[in-house]
Design a protein around this motif. Structure first.
Motif, PDB file in Angstrom:
ATOM      1  N   ARG A  70       1.480  -1.338  -0.005  1.00 25.58           N
ATOM      2  CA  ARG A  70      -0.061  -0.032  -0.019  1.00 25.58           C
ATOM      3  C   ARG A  70       0.934   1.361  -0.202  1.00 25.58           C
ATOM      4  O   ARG A  70       0.529   2.244  -0.695  1.00 25.58           O
ATOM      5  CB  ARG A  70      -1.468   0.051   1.699  1.00 25.58           C
ATOM      6  N   MET A  71       2.335   1.538   0.186  1.00 21.52           N
ATOM      7  CA  MET A  71       2.829   2.295   0.754  1.00 21.52           C
ATOM      8  C   MET A  71       3.593   2.867  -0.848  1.00 21.52           C
ATOM      9  O   MET A  71       3.452   4.299  -1.030  1.00 21.52           O
ATOM     10  CB  MET A  71       4.024   1.993   1.633  1.00 21.52           C
ATOM     11  N   ILE A  72       4.172   2.003  -1.754  1.00 25.77           N
ATOM     12  CA  ILE A  72       4.763   1.874  -2.542  1.00 25.77           C
ATOM     13  C   ILE A  72       3.541   2.405  -3.525  1.00 25.77           C
ATOM     14  O   ILE A  72       3.096   3.533  -4.260  1.00 25.77           O
ATOM     15  CB  ILE A  72       4.779   0.649  -3.748  1.00 25.77           C
ATOM     16  N   ILE A  73       2.128   2.434  -3.621  1.00 21.00           N
ATOM     17  CA  ILE A  73       0.727   2.332  -4.399  1.00 21.00           C
ATOM     18  C   ILE A  73       0.798   4.116  -4.019  1.00 21.00           C
ATOM     19  O   ILE A  73       1.233   4.939  -4.828  1.00 21.00           O
ATOM     20  CB  ILE A  73       0.050   2.021  -4.453  1.00 21.00           C
ATOM     21  N   GLN A  74       0.906   4.247  -2.918  1.00 22.00           N
ATOM     22  CA  GLN A  74       0.763   5.411  -2.404  1.00 22.00           C
ATOM     23  C   GLN A  74       1.569   6.210  -3.035  1.00 22.00           C
ATOM     24  O   GLN A  74       1.136   7.721  -3.672  1.00 22.00           O
ATOM     25  CB  GLN A  74       0.504   5.499  -1.029  1.00 22.00           C
ATOM     26  N   THR A  75       3.191   6.322  -2.745  1.00 22.74           N
ATOM     27  CA  THR A  75       4.099   7.328  -3.129  1.00 22.74           C
ATOM     28  C   THR A  75       3.654   6.931  -4.446  1.00 22.74           C
ATOM     29  O   THR A  75       3.808   8.263  -5.886  1.00 22.74           O
ATOM     30  CB  THR A  75       5.070   5.801  -3.396  1.00 22.74           C
ATOM     31  N   LEU A  76       3.337   5.941  -5.953  1.00 25.20           N
ATOM     32  CA  LEU A  76       3.145   6.051  -7.511  1.00 25.20           C
ATOM     33  C   LEU A  76       1.922   7.077  -7.547  1.00 25.20           C
ATOM     34  O   LEU A  76       2.142   8.327  -8.338  1.00 25.20           O
ATOM     35  CB  LEU A  76       2.702   4.878  -7.676  1.00 25.20           C
ATOM     36  N   LEU A  77       0.846   7.478  -6.428  1.00 25.81           N
ATOM     37  CA  LEU A  77      -0.214   8.182  -6.526  1.00 25.81           C
ATOM     38  C   LEU A  77       0.507   9.153  -6.609  1.00 25.81           C
ATOM     39  O   LEU A  77      -0.283  10.163  -7.274  1.00 25.81           O
ATOM     40  CB  LEU A  77      -1.759   7.672  -5.739  1.00 25.81           C
ATOM     41  N   ILE A  78       1.108   9.621  -5.430  1.00 27.45           N
ATOM     42  CA  ILE A  78       1.910  11.495  -5.095  1.00 27.45           C
ATOM     43  C   ILE A  78       2.558  11.601  -6.329  1.00 27.45           C
ATOM     44  O   ILE A  78       2.499  12.307  -6.675  1.00 27.45           O
ATOM     45  CB  ILE A  78       2.510  10.903  -3.641  1.00 27.45           C
ATOM     46  N   ALA A  79       4.057  10.927  -6.343  1.00 28.35           N
ATOM     47  CA  ALA A  79       4.383  10.708  -7.105  1.00 28.35           C
ATOM     48  C   ALA A  79       3.713  11.214  -9.082  1.00 28.35           C
ATOM     49  O   ALA A  79       3.864  12.414  -9.973  1.00 28.35           O
ATOM     50  CB  ALA A  79       5.298   9.544  -8.048  1.00 28.35           C
ATOM     51  N   PHE A  80       2.597  10.813  -8.810  1.00 26.08           N
ATOM     52  CA  PHE A  80       1.347  10.762 -10.524  1.00 26.08           C
ATOM     53  C   PHE A  80       1.071  12.595 -10.496  1.00 26.08           C
ATOM     54  O   PHE A  80       1.271  12.915 -11.468  1.00 26.08           O
ATOM     55  CB  PHE A  80       0.239   9.718 -10.239  1.00 26.08           C
ATOM     56  N   THR A 109       8.535  14.429  -2.241  1.00 28.31           N
ATOM     57  CA  THR A 109       9.091  14.437  -0.389  1.00 28.31           C
ATOM     58  C   THR A 109       8.240  14.518   0.774  1.00 28.31           C
ATOM     59  O   THR A 109       8.864  14.471   1.375  1.00 28.31           O
ATOM     60  CB  THR A 109      10.245  14.299  -0.293  1.00 28.31           C
ATOM     61  N   ASN A 110       6.690  15.960   0.575  1.00 30.52           N
ATOM     62  CA  ASN A 110       6.329  16.109   1.529  1.00 30.52           C
ATOM     63  C   ASN A 110       5.712  14.758   2.401  1.00 30.52           C
ATOM     64  O   ASN A 110       4.890  14.100   1.342  1.00 30.52           O
ATOM     65  CB  ASN A 110       5.685  17.395   0.872  1.00 30.52           C
ATOM     66  N   CYS A 111       6.500  14.463   3.289  1.00 32.65           N
ATOM     67  CA  CYS A 111       5.284  13.800   4.254  1.00 32.65           C
ATOM     68  C   CYS A 111       4.024  14.001   4.875  1.00 32.65           C
ATOM     69  O   CYS A 111       3.547  12.726   4.867  1.00 32.65           O
ATOM     70  CB  CYS A 111       6.308  13.603   5.622  1.00 32.65           C
ATOM     71  N   ILE A 112       3.610  15.272   4.660  1.00 32.57           N
ATOM     72  CA  ILE A 112       2.422  15.567   4.858  1.00 32.57           C
ATOM     73  C   ILE A 112       1.342  14.331   4.035  1.00 32.57           C
ATOM     74  O   ILE A 112       0.023  13.769   3.969  1.00 32.57           O
ATOM     75  CB  ILE A 112       1.850  17.093   4.205  1.00 32.57           C
ATOM     76  N   ILE A 113       1.570  13.983   3.107  1.00 33.83           N
ATOM     77  CA  ILE A 113       0.575  13.892   2.291  1.00 33.83           C
ATOM     78  C   ILE A 113       0.451  12.268   1.539  1.00 33.83           C
ATOM     79  O   ILE A 113      -0.315  11.787   2.598  1.00 33.83           O
ATOM     80  CB  ILE A 113       1.012  14.314   0.135  1.00 33.83           C
ATOM     81  N   MET A 114       1.858  11.531   2.145  1.00 40.75           N
ATOM     82  CA  MET A 114       2.026  10.472   2.380  1.00 40.75           C
ATOM     83  C   MET A 114       1.144   9.788   3.882  1.00 40.75           C
ATOM     84  O   MET A 114       0.562   8.587   4.286  1.00 40.75           O
ATOM     85  CB  MET A 114       2.984   9.872   2.844  1.00 40.75           C
ATOM     86  N   GLY A 115       1.850  11.194   5.253  1.00 39.71           N
ATOM     87  CA  GLY A 115       0.865  10.560   6.447  1.00 39.71           C
ATOM     88  C   GLY A 115      -0.484  11.240   6.254  1.00 39.71           C
ATOM     89  O   GLY A 115      -1.433   9.969   7.144  1.00 39.71           O
ATOM     90  N   ARG A 116      -1.537  11.750   5.403  1.00 42.22           N
ATOM     91  CA  ARG A 116      -2.871  11.637   5.372  1.00 42.22           C
ATOM     92  C   ARG A 116      -3.269  10.549   4.892  1.00 42.22           C
ATOM     93  O   ARG A 116      -4.853   9.799   4.493  1.00 42.22           O
ATOM     94  CB  ARG A 116      -3.288  12.883   5.111  1.00 42.22           C
ATOM     95  N   ALA A 117      -2.312  10.185   3.749  1.00 44.31           N
ATOM     96  CA  ALA A 117      -2.903   9.300   2.516  1.00 44.31           C
ATOM     97  C   ALA A 117      -2.975   7.916   3.975  1.00 44.31           C
ATOM     98  O   ALA A 117      -4.075   6.983   3.631  1.00 44.31           O
ATOM     99  CB  ALA A 117      -2.163   9.130   1.579  1.00 44.31           C
ATOM    100  N   GLU A 118      -2.048   7.571   4.756  1.00 46.17           N
ATOM    101  CA  GLU A 118      -1.911   6.410   5.340  1.00 46.17           C
ATOM    102  C   GLU A 118      -2.686   6.862   6.655  1.00 46.17           C
ATOM    103  O   GLU A 118      -3.339   5.525   7.236  1.00 46.17           O
ATOM    104  CB  GLU A 118      -0.018   6.730   5.816  1.00 46.17           C
TER     105      GLU A 118
END
Lengths: 203, 206
Positions: A70-80, A109-118
């Motif tokens: 799931r984290m890889i997918i989240q990163t992929l979406l963020i990068a997208f 690389t902004n942690c807020i985005i991944m933080g909220r997704a997770e």
């Protein structure tokens, strides 16, 4: 599903649990991109957009995403979404894209985005996740804009490029360099925290 | 199929990557033409700026460039020079890029036909700190190069930080206060370009 109302989410993300002031996330860009208001505004709008849509997409897909990736997918979406922002800026706002340089890419690389997704989108509905993303982004934006306003005013003597300081004003070179954001951010966090604690005592 | 099984995970990851990368490729190719046009325009604008040719809007930049700027016959396979002729004098134009403090600086440099003087300089892009090294893109900095006479060795030198050197006979430009690294790297970059100009324009004729 979350019990929280949209108003409460907004209040938490913008003030009580502000990503920059309370969670101390997204500090890298808070130091690097805050020396002019216009650049900060556009970069933070990019973050608002990316956080909102990443949350929306993660929430829509959450039942399909296998846990272990799931984290890889989240990163992929963020990068997208970040690359979409980058491509659109380059095509339609070349001047802005030019002055932001590599900072747009660094939104990834902004942690807020991944933080909220997770923390939020993985376990909440689509619309409320979108709202959570947008308000988290706005909470980040407000703090960065405050830092940028101080830095631009003292470093250039201008606000949004308009001269404010009287002629003969000696610009503070340190305000243009990242270390000054450390001091300003520290002072802002200190002020906000003492204000919040005062509120708690009064209750 | 088990959601946490390896087969599902691999297929899911593959499909997600495929779909999103596909969309990106689509958006990229839709906007590619516009982006290329922007880049071309940025270059043409910089050429006109470095030659001190006035223009009103983007259309005029395009028209003037088409009319007045030619690819020079002195270009070689590796290095493209452009030229502009005004009252029998030929000016040579070259796009350059080099390493400054934080990233690559690209710009346009123009010299006269004897490579005695710099005619003008314009910056297309840079990643220097706004307000410090980023000031290489400000008029006072770039104006220092206008008509600057080169030293007998065909170089310029960078002096200490200041507010702009208005003497165009002393083959010297001021650096930027608080950005001495960017300033000196810009000096090195421009001198390297001057060497290229000299080898291409003076080599054969002397």
């Amino acid at each position: 599903m979350s019990e929280k109302s949209p108003a409460l989410i907004a209040k938490e993300n913008i003030w009580v649990n502000n990503p920059v002031m309370v969670q101390i996330l997204g500090i890298c860009s808070a130091l690097a991109v805050t020396n002019t208001l216009s650049n900060t505004l556009i970069m933070t709008l990019g973050v608002v957009f990316v956080t909102g849509f990443t949350n929306l997409t993660v929430s829509l897909m959450k039942n399909l995403i296998p846990r272990r990736v799931r984290m890889i997918i989240q990163t992929l979406l963020i990068a997208f979404y970040v690359i979409i922002v980058d491509i659109l800026l380059r095509a339609f706002l070349p001047e802005v894209s030019r002055s932001l340089g590599p900072y747009v890419g660094l939104i990834i690389t902004n942690c807020i985005i991944m933080g909220r997704a997770e923390a939020f989108a993985q376990s909440n509905g689509a619309l409320i996740s979108f709202w959570d993303g947008i308000t988290s982004g706005v909470g980040y934006m407000l703090v960065l804009m405050t830092v940028a306003a101080v830095r631009e005013l003292m470093g250039f003597g201008t606000l949004m490029g308009i001269t404010i300081m009287p002629q003969g004003y000696m610009a503070w070179t340190i305000m243009l360099t990242p270390p000054s954001a450390f001091f300003i951010l520290g002072i802002i966090i200190w002020m906000a925290k003492s204000f919040m604690m005062k509120g708690e005592k009064a209750k | 199929m088990k959601k946490d099984g390896i087969v599902y995970t691999v297929i899911f990851t593959f499909i997600v990557s495929f779909v999103f990368v596909g969309i990106l490729a689509g958006v990229n190719s839709v906007t590619a033409e516009q982006t290329a046009r922007n880049q071309k325009l940025a270059f043409q604008r910089a050429v006109l700026n470095a030659l001190h040719i006035k223009y009103k809007d983007n259309q005029e930049i395009f028209d003037l460039y088409q009319r007045d700027i030619k690819k020079s016959s002195r270009s070689t396979g590796n290095v493209v020079l452009y030229e502009y002729t005004n009252e029998n004098e030929i000016f040579y134009i070259k796009e350059f890029s080099g390493q400054a403090l934080w990233g690559t600086v690209t710009g346009v440099l123009v010299v006269d036909q004897e490579v005695d003087r710099i005619v003008g300089l314009d910056i297309i892009s840079h990643n220097e700190t706004p307000g410090l090294g980023g000031r290489i893109d400000e008029a006072w900095y770039k104006n220092q190069f206008d008509g600057e006479l080169l030293s007998p060795e065909g170089k310029i030198s960078v002096g200490p930080g200041g507010s702009g050197d208005t003497d165009h006979q002393n083959h010297k430009v001021d650096g930027i206060t608080g950005a001495s690294r960017t300033s000196s790297l810009m000096g090195i970059m421009i001198n390297a370009q001057l060497d290229i100009f000299k080898s291409m324009l003076k080599g054969g004729s002397k």
